[in-house]
Design an enzyme around this catalytic site. Structure first.
Site, PDB file in Angstrom:
ATOM      1  N   ASN A 116       7.824 -37.614 -21.399  1.00 61.45           N
ATOM      2  CA  ASN A 116       8.899 -36.652 -21.190  1.00 61.45           C
ATOM      3  C   ASN A 116       9.262 -35.968 -22.502  1.00 61.45           C
ATOM      4  O   ASN A 116       9.191 -36.574 -23.568  1.00 61.45           O
ATOM      5  CB  ASN A 116      10.125 -37.331 -20.563  1.00 61.45           C
ATOM      6  CG  ASN A 116      11.128 -37.805 -21.590  1.00 61.45           C
ATOM      7  OD1 ASN A 116      11.955 -37.025 -22.067  1.00 61.45           O
ATOM      8  ND2 ASN A 116      11.055 -39.093 -21.955  1.00 61.45           N
ATOM      9  N   SER A 181      15.667 -40.735 -29.559  1.00 61.89           N
ATOM     10  CA  SER A 181      14.852 -39.865 -28.713  1.00 61.89           C
ATOM     11  C   SER A 181      13.973 -38.982 -29.594  1.00 61.89           C
ATOM     12  O   SER A 181      14.438 -38.436 -30.596  1.00 61.89           O
ATOM     13  CB  SER A 181      15.740 -38.985 -27.837  1.00 61.89           C
ATOM     14  OG  SER A 181      14.959 -37.989 -27.198  1.00 61.89           O
ATOM     15  N   ASN A 183      12.843 -36.107 -28.688  1.00 64.30           N
ATOM     16  CA  ASN A 183      12.860 -34.756 -28.137  1.00 64.30           C
ATOM     17  C   ASN A 183      13.990 -33.863 -28.637  1.00 64.30           C
ATOM     18  O   ASN A 183      14.148 -32.739 -28.163  1.00 64.30           O
ATOM     19  CB  ASN A 183      12.892 -34.835 -26.604  1.00 64.30           C
ATOM     20  CG  ASN A 183      11.674 -35.549 -26.058  1.00 64.30           C
ATOM     21  OD1 ASN A 183      10.559 -35.292 -26.486  1.00 64.30           O
ATOM     22  ND2 ASN A 183      11.891 -36.474 -25.133  1.00 64.30           N
ATOM     23  N   THR A 184      14.806 -34.368 -29.557  1.00 64.61           N
ATOM     24  CA  THR A 184      15.803 -33.553 -30.233  1.00 64.61           C
ATOM     25  C   THR A 184      15.435 -33.492 -31.706  1.00 64.61           C
ATOM     26  O   THR A 184      15.399 -34.531 -32.366  1.00 64.61           O
ATOM     27  CB  THR A 184      17.216 -34.150 -30.064  1.00 64.61           C
ATOM     28  OG1 THR A 184      17.571 -34.119 -28.677  1.00 64.61           O
ATOM     29  CG2 THR A 184      18.240 -33.356 -30.854  1.00 64.61           C
ATOM     30  N   LYS A 219      20.660 -47.660 -29.921  1.00 65.00           N
ATOM     31  CA  LYS A 219      19.313 -47.673 -29.338  1.00 65.00           C
ATOM     32  C   LYS A 219      18.308 -47.169 -30.366  1.00 65.00           C
ATOM     33  O   LYS A 219      18.487 -46.087 -30.943  1.00 65.00           O
ATOM     34  CB  LYS A 219      19.264 -46.797 -28.085  1.00 65.00           C
ATOM     35  CG  LYS A 219      17.930 -46.884 -27.338  1.00 65.00           C
ATOM     36  CD  LYS A 219      18.018 -46.244 -25.965  1.00 65.00           C
ATOM     37  CE  LYS A 219      16.726 -46.463 -25.170  1.00 65.00           C
ATOM     38  NZ  LYS A 219      16.842 -45.918 -23.786  1.00 65.00           N
ATOM     39  N   ASN A 248      13.326 -47.191 -27.305  1.00 63.81           N
ATOM     40  CA  ASN A 248      13.184 -45.886 -26.660  1.00 63.81           C
ATOM     41  C   ASN A 248      11.698 -45.595 -26.443  1.00 63.81           C
ATOM     42  O   ASN A 248      10.854 -46.477 -26.593  1.00 63.81           O
ATOM     43  CB  ASN A 248      13.843 -44.813 -27.541  1.00 63.81           C
ATOM     44  CG  ASN A 248      14.437 -43.676 -26.733  1.00 63.81           C
ATOM     45  OD1 ASN A 248      13.819 -43.190 -25.795  1.00 63.81           O
ATOM     46  ND2 ASN A 248      15.643 -43.248 -27.094  1.00 63.81           N
TER      47      ASN A 248
END
Length: 350
Positions: A116, A181, A183-184, A219, A248
């Site tokens: 993702n 994450s 994705n940022t 996390k 993650n």
């Protein structure tokens, strides 16, 4: 039956479209009190041997749904009714944002994995807070996972997290700071201790000031070097955090840009869990996530030191009642080992 439906039907449709349809269906179920209660009675974990108390919160079973599915706190009650012991909603940012361009969700069926690059698409903290204030028709433990708004620069990250925490911490059973994450842009840089310390300190002040003192966890990514895992563990102890969620998604793969979850993550996630347990013992609650597919995986994580375990990709491939089945198998296993509670198994092989 589900496997047949998945292979013949669901996998032929866009992964994000199926995800959105599933969340909408569960959100509808959450608004049907009688059906929701019937499902909860039939499938939620009720066996006393599975009950766990962690950071002062009572969980009916160790297996919960990881963040990333219920991004806007729309369907936690329905998810709990299908057998999960807790639901971690989010990741929620202080401000609403659309996330990254599509396509951004990809199944890797032979590997039982997903990639993702969603980018924290969500309606923002205010909208999630409105949903979390609604009365709950069935018991459910709800954790809230918060992240950084994409357009906020690193220099404004602390204020951005604090803004989200102020809206959400009073409504959460526990709060998770997501700095892992992929994705940022720049988010994972916040895992460096010199940047993480002021961030966690500020958010902890907010969590500590809520009426019930909301437990706070952080996390982390599976891609941290071992010495960095140790450094985050030491910082969590220093600041008096309640726990660590590990791990993650990983960026170490050869597929599409984004974070990989599912079976390929299993080995590294377990390695990080074992390293954390060796570093902190039972002084922190460890929540293990990554590559969890069946009752054997959950049992192994508990033995290695996890108090709680989470899955998401395993649910995609395992079907709607995946968590309910795992909890039933865990209860039988606890009794087969002559234990009165699954808590007796925590850390036995650590």
């Amino acid at each position: 039956m589900y496997r047949l439906v998945f292979t013949q039907v669901l996998r032929r449709f866009d992964a994000e479209a199926v995800h959105r349809l599933t969340v909408s269906a569960l959100a509808l179920l959450a608004r049907l009190p009688l059906l929701k209660r019937l499902l909860h009675r039939a499938f939620a974990p009720h066996d006393p041997v599975l009950r766990i108390t962690a950071f002062g919160v009572h969980f009916p079973g160790p297996l919960g749904l990881a963040a990333g599915f219920d991004k806007d706190a729309a369907c936690a009650e329905a998810v709990a009714a299908l057998g999960f012991g807790h639901v971690e909603v989010g990741t929620i940012t202080a401000h609403a944002q659309p996330g990254n361009p599509r396509p951004r969700l990809f199944r890797l069926v032979p590997q039982h994995a997903v990639i993702n690059r969603m980018g924290f698409n969500n309606d923002g903290a205010a909208a999630a807070a409105r949903r979390l204030r609604r009365p709950r028709g069935v018991p459910v433990v709800v954790g809230v996972n918060i992240g950084k708004t994409k357009v906020v620069p690193e220099s404004g990250a602390v204020a951005d997290y604090v803004a989200g925490a102020k809206k959400l911490a009073p409504l959460a059973d526990y709060l998770v700071v997501n700095v892992s994450s992929p994705n940022t842009p720049g988010l994972r840089d916040l895992q460096a201790v010199e940047l993480l310390r002021p961030l966690l300190t500020a958010v902890k002040e907010v969590a500590d000031a809520t009426p019930r003192r909301t437990p706070l966890l952080v996390k982390i990514a599976p891609d941290l070097a071992d010495e960095d895992v140790d450094a985050v563990a030491d910082l969590a102890l220093e600041l008096g955090l309640d726990g660590i969620v590990a791990t993650n998604t990983t960026i170490r793969h050869g597929g599409e840009t984004g974070g990989l979850s599912g079976r390929p993550l299993k080995e590294r996630s377990l390695e990080v869990l074992r390293r954390l347990r060796a570093r902190v013992g039972d002084r922190l609650v460890l929540v293990s996530v990554g590559g969890v597919e069946d009752a054997d995986d959950v049992w192994e994580r508990v033995l290695a030191g996890a108090t709680l375990v989470q899955g998401y990709t395993g649910w995609i491939y395992g079907g709607p009642l995946w968590a309910a089945g795992i909890h039933r198998q865990l209860a039988r296993r606890v009794r087969r080992h002559g234990m009165k509670s699954i808590t007796e198994a925590i850390g036995r092989t650590a």
